[in-house]
Scaffold this motif. Structure first.
Motif, PDB file in Angstrom:
ATOM      1  N   ARG A 165       0.790  -1.178  -0.045  1.00  0.00           N
ATOM      2  CA  ARG A 165      -0.355  -0.043  -0.092  1.00  0.00           C
ATOM      3  C   ARG A 165       0.522   1.086   0.463  1.00  0.00           C
ATOM      4  NH1 ARG A 165      -5.312  -1.564   1.938  1.00  0.00           N
ATOM      5  NH2 ARG A 165      -5.922  -2.877   0.020  1.00  0.00           N
ATOM      6  N   PRO A 166       0.128   2.460  -1.440  1.00  0.00           N
ATOM      7  CA  PRO A 166       1.313   3.844  -0.824  1.00  0.00           C
ATOM      8  C   PRO A 166       1.378   4.504   0.457  1.00  0.00           C
ATOM      9  CG  PRO A 166      -0.996   4.105  -2.206  1.00  0.00           C
ATOM     10  CD  PRO A 166      -0.925   2.415  -1.479  1.00  0.00           C
ATOM     11  N   VAL A 167       2.159   4.653   0.673  1.00  0.00           N
ATOM     12  CA  VAL A 167       2.499   6.100   2.211  1.00  0.00           C
ATOM     13  C   VAL A 167       2.100   7.036   1.925  1.00  0.00           C
ATOM     14  CG1 VAL A 167       4.525   6.691   4.235  1.00  0.00           C
ATOM     15  CG2 VAL A 167       3.991   4.170   2.680  1.00  0.00           C
ATOM     16  N   GLY A 168       1.651   7.822   2.365  1.00  0.00           N
ATOM     17  CA  GLY A 168       1.134   8.995   2.314  1.00  0.00           C
ATOM     18  C   GLY A 168       1.839  10.111   3.917  1.00  0.00           C
ATOM     19  N   PHE A 297     -11.430   3.983  11.640  1.00  0.00           N
ATOM     20  CA  PHE A 297     -12.687   2.984  10.917  1.00  0.00           C
ATOM     21  C   PHE A 297     -13.358   3.865  10.050  1.00  0.00           C
ATOM     22  CE2 PHE A 297     -12.700   2.179  15.400  1.00  0.00           C
ATOM     23  CZ  PHE A 297     -12.069   1.212  16.189  1.00  0.00           C
ATOM     24  N   GLY A 298     -13.819   2.576   8.805  1.00  0.00           N
ATOM     25  CA  GLY A 298     -14.509   2.829   7.921  1.00  0.00           C
ATOM     26  C   GLY A 298     -13.796   3.241   6.856  1.00  0.00           C
ATOM     27  N   SER A 299     -13.797   3.890   5.285  1.00  0.00           N
ATOM     28  CA  SER A 299     -13.785   4.130   4.208  1.00  0.00           C
ATOM     29  C   SER A 299     -11.704   4.438   3.667  1.00  0.00           C
ATOM     30  CB  SER A 299     -14.586   5.305   3.287  1.00  0.00           C
ATOM     31  OG  SER A 299     -14.042   5.771   3.804  1.00  0.00           O
ATOM     32  N   ASN A 300     -11.205   3.333   3.051  1.00  0.00           N
ATOM     33  CA  ASN A 300      -9.988   4.123   2.950  1.00  0.00           C
ATOM     34  C   ASN A 300     -10.110   3.814   1.290  1.00  0.00           C
ATOM     35  OD1 ASN A 300     -10.132   1.241   1.945  1.00  0.00           O
ATOM     36  ND2 ASN A 300      -8.732   0.318   3.423  1.00  0.00           N
ATOM     37  N   ASN A 301     -10.780   3.583   0.893  1.00  0.00           N
ATOM     38  CA  ASN A 301     -11.347   4.050  -1.081  1.00  0.00           C
ATOM     39  C   ASN A 301     -10.693   4.880  -1.242  1.00  0.00           C
ATOM     40  OD1 ASN A 301     -13.605   4.186  -0.582  1.00  0.00           O
ATOM     41  ND2 ASN A 301     -14.311   3.547  -2.046  1.00  0.00           N
ATOM     42  N   ASP A 302     -10.426   6.007  -1.065  1.00  0.00           N
ATOM     43  CA  ASP A 302     -10.043   8.398  -1.446  1.00  0.00           C
ATOM     44  C   ASP A 302      -9.170   7.593  -2.570  1.00  0.00           C
ATOM     45  OD1 ASP A 302      -8.204   7.745   0.040  1.00  0.00           O
ATOM     46  OD2 ASP A 302      -8.942  10.017   0.802  1.00  0.00           O
ATOM     47  N   VAL A 303      -8.182   8.653  -2.873  1.00  0.00           N
ATOM     48  CA  VAL A 303      -7.457   9.009  -4.261  1.00  0.00           C
ATOM     49  C   VAL A 303      -5.870   8.611  -2.951  1.00  0.00           C
ATOM     50  CG1 VAL A 303      -8.407   9.655  -5.626  1.00  0.00           C
ATOM     51  CG2 VAL A 303      -7.323  10.948  -3.725  1.00  0.00           C
ATOM     52  N   CYS A 304      -6.075   8.805  -1.925  1.00  0.00           N
ATOM     53  CA  CYS A 304      -4.757   8.862  -1.134  1.00  0.00           C
ATOM     54  C   CYS A 304      -4.956   7.269  -0.687  1.00  0.00           C
ATOM     55  CB  CYS A 304      -4.799   9.898  -0.434  1.00  0.00           C
ATOM     56  SG  CYS A 304      -5.134  10.714  -0.167  1.00  0.00           S
ATOM     57  N   PHE A 305      -5.868   6.755   0.545  1.00  0.00           N
ATOM     58  CA  PHE A 305      -5.578   5.225   0.678  1.00  0.00           C
ATOM     59  C   PHE A 305      -5.443   4.149  -0.151  1.00  0.00           C
ATOM     60  CE2 PHE A 305      -7.288   7.950   4.455  1.00  0.00           C
ATOM     61  CZ  PHE A 305      -6.388   7.838   5.072  1.00  0.00           C
ATOM     62  N   GLN A 306      -6.122   4.185  -1.617  1.00  0.00           N
ATOM     63  CA  GLN A 306      -6.270   3.031  -2.164  1.00  0.00           C
ATOM     64  C   GLN A 306      -6.403   1.890  -1.464  1.00  0.00           C
ATOM     65  OE1 GLN A 306      -3.276   3.417  -5.325  1.00  0.00           O
ATOM     66  NE2 GLN A 306      -2.830   4.952  -5.045  1.00  0.00           N
ATOM     67  N   GLY A 307      -7.565   1.539  -0.764  1.00  0.00           N
ATOM     68  CA  GLY A 307      -7.903   0.348  -0.056  1.00  0.00           C
ATOM     69  C   GLY A 307      -8.790   0.142  -0.307  1.00  0.00           C
ATOM     70  N   ARG A 308      -9.595  -0.697  -0.118  1.00  0.00           N
ATOM     71  CA  ARG A 308     -11.069  -1.739  -0.613  1.00  0.00           C
ATOM     72  C   ARG A 308     -11.821  -1.855   0.205  1.00  0.00           C
ATOM     73  NH1 ARG A 308     -10.599  -6.886  -0.200  1.00  0.00           N
ATOM     74  NH2 ARG A 308      -8.585  -7.244   1.139  1.00  0.00           N
ATOM     75  N   ILE A 309     -12.072  -0.764   0.928  1.00  0.00           N
ATOM     76  CA  ILE A 309     -13.295   0.097   1.754  1.00  0.00           C
ATOM     77  C   ILE A 309     -14.186   0.950   1.644  1.00  0.00           C
ATOM     78  CG2 ILE A 309     -14.108  -0.029   4.381  1.00  0.00           C
ATOM     79  CD1 ILE A 309     -11.621  -1.110   6.141  1.00  0.00           C
ATOM     80  N   ASP A 310     -15.549   0.825   0.793  1.00  0.00           N
ATOM     81  CA  ASP A 310     -16.397   2.126   0.514  1.00  0.00           C
ATOM     82  C   ASP A 310     -17.545   1.743   1.901  1.00  0.00           C
ATOM     83  OD1 ASP A 310     -17.778   3.547  -0.553  1.00  0.00           O
ATOM     84  OD2 ASP A 310     -18.812   1.784  -2.463  1.00  0.00           O
TER      85      ASP A 310
END
Length: 343
Positions: A165-168, A297-310
């Motif tokens: 995962r990318p680090v911000g 807790f919750g979403s991480n699918n924004d352009v920064c985190f690029q995770g899978r939680i919507d």
């Protein structure tokens, strides 16, 4: 309230132009570049006006888009505007850092700055070279690690894997192509592999559930298995957290989205409790507070985190006095940086 003024009207933009000029200058806005300013019908128009005046004073081309406060983005026209811009500055109730148009713009080299914090926070936490250095060096250190562990005297013991995962690095400036940042923020963040998060998170007295604008009064013990909350124990604070998560009616609200640590010595932990001349609680103060550790807790699918939680949920919990280990090496101990380069 015994304060001098409250700046909430469009006519207040003159008070803010120098502040925005400082931030846009450090975001490397150059003469002739195109700066797109975005706001909406529900947001204080003084932000956008000050950003426009600041961009113009730096010799940039600039124009403003005002979106409706509710409803979807106008995909065709907004997407075209984003593609043409060099720097996007937005002060809006819309979460543009989740939009596909901004994602595509960043991939093409767009610089993006979100400016939504109260004026008192933006003044105190304006762009600073020391915060830039500390955030970038911290991100470089985290990017070399695979395993992350967080502990605290209150009983926290949480482990996770970063994977690829990318680090911000966040420091309040959109100074590099493809970089999105948040005016007032200073932190290092990452979305760990979702199912890898295991252990216990304890919110201790004085920690903050800043989504609720609340300091924790008595400890809250949260059990996490395979990245999902399985139990929340405690008194009133635990009840409020549980009811808030239930209100989203979304299983993804109960998952760990990201972790972070703060890098700004100027941030004020008491900001949520203080009354300022310019209204609004400052989440940036809490997230950016030097040496604090955040578990969200919750979403991480924004352009920064690029995770899978919507999810509509995005609940940050910021903790004092934690220790954080990267691949077994202590980086933060009891809320203080051990690595000299990160101090």
């Amino acid at each position: 309230m015994s304060h001098e003024r409250i700046l909430t009207s469009a006519s207040a933009h003159g008070e803010w132009t120098d502040l925005f000029r400082h931030q846009l200058s450090l975001s490397r806005l150059q003469p002739g570049e195109l700066c797109l300013v975005v706001t909406d019908t529900a947001f204080n128009p003084a932000y956008a006006r000050a950003a426009m005046d600041a961009a113009r004073s730096l010799g940039a081309q600039v124009y403003q888009i005002c979106l409706p406060a509710e409803g979807p983005l106008p995909e065709k026209s907004f997407g075209a505007a984003v593609r043409e811009a060099d720097l996007l500055v937005y002060s809006s109730t819309h979460k543009l850092h989740y939009s596909e148009q901004v994602r595509e713009g960043l991939a093409a080299g767009l610089r993006v700055l979100m400016a939504v914090q109260p004026l008192h926070a933006m003044r105190r936490l304006k762009g600073d070279p020391e915060v830039v250095r500390r955030s970038k060096q911290g991100a470089a250190r985290l990017a070399r690690a695979s395993h992350i562990r967080i502990t605290s005297p209150a009983g926290t013991d949480l482990s996770m894997e970063r994977g690829g995962r990318p680090v911000g690095a966040l420091y309040g400036l959109a100074d590099e192509p493809g970089h999105l940042d948040f005016f007032g923020c200073g932190m290092v963040q990452v979305a760990p592999l979702e199912e890898s998060v295991q252990g216990t998170l304890v919110l201790n007295t004085g920690d903050q559930m800043f989504y609720l604008g609340r300091y924790v009064h008595e400890p809250v013990e949260i059990t996490i298995r395979d990245g999902r909350i399985t139990a929340i124990k405690g008194g009133l604070d635990a009840l409020l957290l549980r009811k808030t998560l239930e209100s989203f009616q979304d299983e993804n609200a109960w998952r760990v989205g990201h972790i972070a640590w703060g890098t700004d010595r100027r941030a004020n932990w008491a900001a949520q409790a203080l009354q300022y001349a310019d209204p609004g609680a400052s989440g940036a103060d809490i997230e950016s507070y030097y040496g604090n550790v955040q578990v969200e807790f919750g979403s991480n699918n924004d352009v920064c985190f690029q995770g899978r939680i919507d999810s509509r949920a995005h609940l940050g919990n910021c903790l004092l006095d934690c220790s954080l280990y990267l691949d077994g090496e202590v980086v933060i101990q009891g809320g203080e940086f051990v690595d000299e380069a990160l101090r």
